[in-house]
Design a protein around this motif. Structure first.
Motif, PDB file in Angstrom:
ATOM      1  N   ALA A   2    -121.237 -73.885  52.783  1.00 45.16           N
ATOM      2  CA  ALA A   2    -119.921 -73.321  53.072  1.00 45.16           C
ATOM      3  C   ALA A   2    -120.095 -72.057  53.915  1.00 45.16           C
ATOM      4  O   ALA A   2    -121.101 -71.356  53.801  1.00 45.16           O
ATOM      5  N   PRO A  15    -115.720 -70.275  47.799  1.00 44.76           N
ATOM      6  CA  PRO A  15    -114.944 -71.517  47.733  1.00 44.76           C
ATOM      7  C   PRO A  15    -114.673 -71.921  46.280  1.00 44.76           C
ATOM      8  O   PRO A  15    -115.524 -71.775  45.402  1.00 44.76           O
ATOM      9  N   ALA A  16    -113.478 -72.444  46.046  1.00 48.25           N
ATOM     10  CA  ALA A  16    -113.062 -72.843  44.695  1.00 48.25           C
ATOM     11  C   ALA A  16    -114.023 -73.865  44.085  1.00 48.25           C
ATOM     12  O   ALA A  16    -114.302 -73.818  42.877  1.00 48.25           O
ATOM     13  N   GLU A  17    -114.552 -74.786  44.906  1.00 46.29           N
ATOM     14  CA  GLU A  17    -115.473 -75.807  44.383  1.00 46.29           C
ATOM     15  C   GLU A  17    -116.738 -75.159  43.812  1.00 46.29           C
ATOM     16  O   GLU A  17    -117.258 -75.579  42.784  1.00 46.29           O
ATOM     17  N   LEU A  18    -117.229 -74.128  44.492  1.00 44.47           N
ATOM     18  CA  LEU A  18    -118.432 -73.428  44.040  1.00 44.47           C
ATOM     19  C   LEU A  18    -118.156 -72.678  42.741  1.00 44.47           C
ATOM     20  O   LEU A  18    -118.933 -72.743  41.794  1.00 44.47           O
ATOM     21  N   GLY A  20    -115.822 -73.333  40.531  1.00 41.94           N
ATOM     22  CA  GLY A  20    -115.611 -74.316  39.465  1.00 41.94           C
ATOM     23  C   GLY A  20    -116.891 -74.972  38.991  1.00 41.94           C
ATOM     24  O   GLY A  20    -117.081 -75.196  37.795  1.00 41.94           O
ATOM     25  N   SER A  21    -117.792 -75.272  39.918  1.00 41.83           N
ATOM     26  CA  SER A  21    -119.029 -75.956  39.531  1.00 41.83           C
ATOM     27  C   SER A  21    -119.930 -75.074  38.666  1.00 41.83           C
ATOM     28  O   SER A  21    -120.753 -75.580  37.913  1.00 41.83           O
ATOM     29  N   HIS A  23    -118.511 -72.755  36.605  1.00 37.87           N
ATOM     30  CA  HIS A  23    -117.664 -72.365  35.474  1.00 37.87           C
ATOM     31  C   HIS A  23    -117.425 -70.856  35.419  1.00 37.87           C
ATOM     32  O   HIS A  23    -117.314 -70.285  34.344  1.00 37.87           O
TER      33      HIS A  23
END
Length: 81
Positions: A2, A15-18, A20-21, A23
């Motif tokens: 990213a 990034p939101a995905e990072l 979230g992954s 936690h």
């Protein structure tokens, strides 16, 4: 990979995905280490899932597992990842 941009206030938005992954939640604190190949961020506390599991009596990894994970993470960071 990213790409993120530093804003006028000196903030980086992950990034939101990072987030979230891993936690991570609002208020998660990080240490930052200046290395020759860049910066290394590390959360100071275990993510909420681990803390909750320990509180419920489920003890995830052993200290040895944690030390191994730290060593692998450090090696990975030294390789520029």
């Amino acid at each position: 990979m990213a790409i993120i941009r530093l804003d006028k206030q000196g903030r980086l938005i992950l990034p939101a995905e990072l987030i979230g992954s891993h936690h991570w939640r609002a208020g998660t604190e990080f240490s930052i280490e200046d290395r020759p190949d860049g910066l290394l961020l590390r959360p100071l506390r275990a993510h909420p899932k681990s803390a909750r599991a320990k509180a419920d009596g489920h003890h995830g990894s052993t200290g040895r597992d944690s030390a191994l994970a730290d060593a692998v993470r450090d090696r990975y960071a030294r390789l520029g990842h």
